[in-house]
Design an enzyme around this catalytic site. Structure first.
Site, PDB file in Angstrom:
ATOM      1  N   GLY A   1       0.798  -1.206   0.000  1.00 33.77           N
ATOM      2  CA  GLY A   1       0.000   0.000   0.000  1.00 33.77           C
ATOM      3  C   GLY A   1       0.834   1.260   0.000  1.00 33.77           C
ATOM      4  O   GLY A   1       2.001   1.268  -0.427  1.00 33.77           O
TER       5      GLY A   1
ATOM      6  N   SER B   1      -2.917   8.513  -9.819  1.00 32.49           N
ATOM      7  CA  SER B   1      -3.806   9.668  -9.751  1.00 32.49           C
ATOM      8  C   SER B   1      -3.017  10.943  -9.482  1.00 32.49           C
ATOM      9  O   SER B   1      -1.905  10.915  -8.952  1.00 32.49           O
ATOM     10  CB  SER B   1      -4.839   9.466  -8.645  1.00 32.49           C
ATOM     11  OG  SER B   1      -4.233   9.563  -7.370  1.00 32.49           O
TER      12      SER B   1
ATOM     13  N   GLU C   1       3.388  10.546 -14.209  1.00 35.35           N
ATOM     14  CA  GLU C   1       2.367  10.436 -15.249  1.00 35.35           C
ATOM     15  C   GLU C   1       1.053  10.246 -14.510  1.00 35.35           C
ATOM     16  O   GLU C   1       0.814   9.209 -13.891  1.00 35.35           O
ATOM     17  CB  GLU C   1       2.671   9.263 -16.176  1.00 35.35           C
ATOM     18  CG  GLU C   1       1.984   9.392 -17.527  1.00 35.35           C
ATOM     19  CD  GLU C   1       0.547   8.921 -17.498  1.00 35.35           C
ATOM     20  OE1 GLU C   1      -0.352   9.792 -17.460  1.00 35.35           O
ATOM     21  OE2 GLU C   1       0.322   7.713 -17.498  1.00 35.35           O
ATOM     22  N   LEU C   2       0.191  11.262 -14.568  1.00 37.27           N
ATOM     23  CA  LEU C   2      -0.939  11.349 -13.647  1.00 37.27           C
ATOM     24  C   LEU C   2      -2.277  11.296 -14.381  1.00 37.27           C
ATOM     25  O   LEU C   2      -2.373  10.715 -15.447  1.00 37.27           O
ATOM     26  CB  LEU C   2      -0.794  12.622 -12.803  1.00 37.27           C
ATOM     27  CG  LEU C   2       0.579  12.789 -12.123  1.00 37.27           C
ATOM     28  CD1 LEU C   2       0.653  14.095 -11.357  1.00 37.27           C
ATOM     29  CD2 LEU C   2       0.877  11.602 -11.211  1.00 37.27           C
ATOM     30  N   GLY C   3      -3.292  11.875 -13.786  1.00 35.47           N
ATOM     31  CA  GLY C   3      -4.640  11.756 -14.309  1.00 35.47           C
ATOM     32  C   GLY C   3      -4.879  12.594 -15.545  1.00 35.47           C
ATOM     33  O   GLY C   3      -4.020  13.343 -16.017  1.00 35.47           O
TER      34      GLY C   3
ATOM     35  N   PHE D   1     -12.925   7.977 -14.356  1.00 36.61           N
ATOM     36  CA  PHE D   1     -12.326   6.637 -14.367  1.00 36.61           C
ATOM     37  C   PHE D   1     -13.419   5.570 -14.395  1.00 36.61           C
ATOM     38  O   PHE D   1     -13.373   4.566 -13.680  1.00 36.61           O
ATOM     39  CB  PHE D   1     -11.377   6.439 -13.189  1.00 36.61           C
ATOM     40  CG  PHE D   1     -10.006   5.967 -13.623  1.00 36.61           C
ATOM     41  CD1 PHE D   1      -9.236   6.761 -14.463  1.00 36.61           C
ATOM     42  CD2 PHE D   1      -9.489   4.750 -13.226  1.00 36.61           C
ATOM     43  CE1 PHE D   1      -7.978   6.349 -14.884  1.00 36.61           C
ATOM     44  CE2 PHE D   1      -8.232   4.327 -13.642  1.00 36.61           C
ATOM     45  CZ  PHE D   1      -7.485   5.126 -14.476  1.00 36.61           C
TER      46      PHE D   1
END
Length: 509
Positions: free
Chosen positions: A234, A255, A276-278, A406
């Protein structure tokens, strides 16, 4: 994603005539391409265990060992030790391992595809695409190993002056659940090819197809021990990867909220981080577009893999003269899509990854209709299977239009002028991918120059990926194109300046 995937096929459940999936014992023998001891390689992880679930049925496919922060530190020590010899190996040795890995992804596509389908909820065609990209990423990475490593520089002193790319050392890779194989291999393969060791933390919901499968393939390809460590876990495990002093570069895909936290933590520890995100990508349908062709693009762009892709078309901006027909045709396509278990049925959409994602998507749809958007079709679910949804009349206050959903939701909004279309497409914090559908390619190129985005596709939808192309976004979508092609050299090496003189230099004191 670059083109339509193969039609889904019915896949029998091996060894279970009743159709009920087996529940294997801990650390099952799941990959005949390898000696199954790869499940036991290395020290036992101490972070407890978690079930590997099949989203479509809720069945347990395996039991997974999780990594604790202490396991991360131990793995980093072993990786740093192994990396020194790997960096001294020849480019031919490293390239050979990467080529064999690419061959293995292709040769064992059947068993690996089944894991992608069952563990991540992919339809078989999407699994095939991930495996194709994984092989190509390995082949492209093999070519990186022999790229020129530096330049000879001019110097005002009598000396040889040159730059040379050297491996960063240990690279931390944190990958998500939605395209688990692609989003791990695109960093793992080039990092290894360029002489680094890797700590890979996959999402624990897809830790087999996005983590242990890579370890299996690279072990079979002859990668020396200690260079690739798979550490499912996690947030605490991910933080330990970022914080460990032996990790010099972090590659994170996830995210925007999580990426901000990773970026802040990396900055505190002076780590180079690639984020590298949303996304909430716009699909522009201009006045001269063929509506049926545009709707075909739009359906794929919004509903492929249940909309669980960062490049998904999240905002459909359609010229007012085409708007009504577009909404009607898009809703008809959505109604015709089959949703169900991709391992046992012929379907277009599988399940969302888990119940929390279903709850989030449904809450956004309900909030959008409460704010005035019209639910044209969809908006319902059975268990984790969410119907493809079309919302008309999207506006600035429509949650499904302004946020990254998403899920399989297509909000549609009209525009009257190209200036308005540019303003709408450029609004908002994200800047990942952009699609423009028109008969006038020159006009589309001009419009794209006025919209901040990392990727542009003209007469195609927003979901595309190729191993040779740079990939990344701007704004809340990340810190630039960090993956693919030449971008990998910058991502996973350091540039070192070296000078050499025939005689020692003289100095005034």
């Amino acid at each position: 994603m670059a083109r339509a995937a193969a039609p889904p096929r019915r896949v029998p459940v091996p060894g279970t005539p009743s159709g009920t999936p087996p529940i294997p014992t801990r650390r099952p023998r799941v990959m005949p391409l390898l000696d199954p001891t790869f499940w036991q390689d290395g020290p036992t992880l101490t972070g407890g265990t978690a079930p590997v679930l099949e989203p479509a049925t809720g069945h347990t496919l395996a039991t997974l060992d999780l990594a604790s922060p202490g396991d991360v530190a131990d793995a980093a020590v072993r990786a740093a030790a192994a990396q020194r010899d790997w960096a001294r190996s020849t480019h031919l040795e490293r390239a050979a391992v990467l080529r064999r890995a690419g061959d293995l992804f292709s040769a064992h596509a059947g068993e690996l595809r089944d894991w992608l389908v069952r563990e991540s909820g992919s339809i078989p065609g999407k699994g095939d695409f991930e495996l194709h990209v994984a092989a190509q990423e390995c082949y492209e990475a093999a070519a990186l190993a022999s790229r020129p490593t530096g330049q000879v520089l001019a110097s005002e002193s009598p000396r040889l002056s040159f730059t040379r790319r050297v491996p960063a050392g240990v690279v931390g890779v944190v990958a998500p659940f939605n395209a688990p194989l692609i989003l791990a291999i695109r960093s793992v393969a080039p990092a290894l090819a360029l002489g680094n060791a890797v700590l890979l933390k996959p999402d624990r919901r897809t830790a087999v197809c996005g983590g242990l499968a890579l370890a299996a393939v690279f072990a079979a390809a002859g990668l020396p021990a200690g260079l690739l460590h798979v550490l499912p876990g996690g947030a605490a495990t991910g933080a330990a990867v970022v914080e460990d002093p032996r990790v010099r570069v972090v590659s994170f895909t996830g995210s925007t909220a999580s990426g901000r936290a990773v970026g802040e933590l990396a900055g505190r520890h002076l780590k180079r981080v690639h984020l590298e995100l949303g996304g909430n990508s716009a699909l522009l349908v201009l006045r001269d577009a063929d509506v049926e062709a545009a709707v075909a693009q739009a359906s794929w762009g919004s509903f492929f893999h249940q909309g669980q892709i960062c490049m998904t078309a999240g905002r459909h901006l359609v010229h007012a003269s085409l708007y009504d027909e577009y909404v009607e045709r898009l809703a008809a396509r959505a109604d015709a899509l089959a949703v169900g278990d991709p391992y046992r049925e012929q379907v277009h959409l599988g399940p969302l990854i888990d119940a929390s994602q279903v709850e989030r998507v449904h809450a956004l749809v309900e909030a959008s209709t409460a704010q005035g958007a019209k639910l044209v079709t969809g908006g319902s679910h059975r268990d984790l299977f969410y119907r493809p949804t079309v919302l008309a009349g999207a506006a600035d206050d429509t949650p499904c239009y302004t946020e990254e959903v998403f899920g399989p939701v297509a909000p549609v909004r009209s525009f009257a002028t190209e200036e308005e279309a540019v303003a709408l497409a450029a609004a908002g914090p994200y800047g990942l991918s952009l699609g423009i559908v028109t008969r006038d390619v020159g006009r589309a190129l001009d419009l794209s120059e006025r919209i901040p985005t990392g990727i542009v596709h003209i007469n195609d939808q927003t979901v595309n990926d190729e191993a040779v192309a740079p990939f990344g976004g701007v704004g809340a979508s990340g810190n630039g194109s960090r993956f693919g092609g030449e971008a990998n050299l910058d991502a996973f090496t350091e540039l070192r300046w070296t000078t050499a003189r025939t005689d020692p230099a003289g100095h005034p004191f």
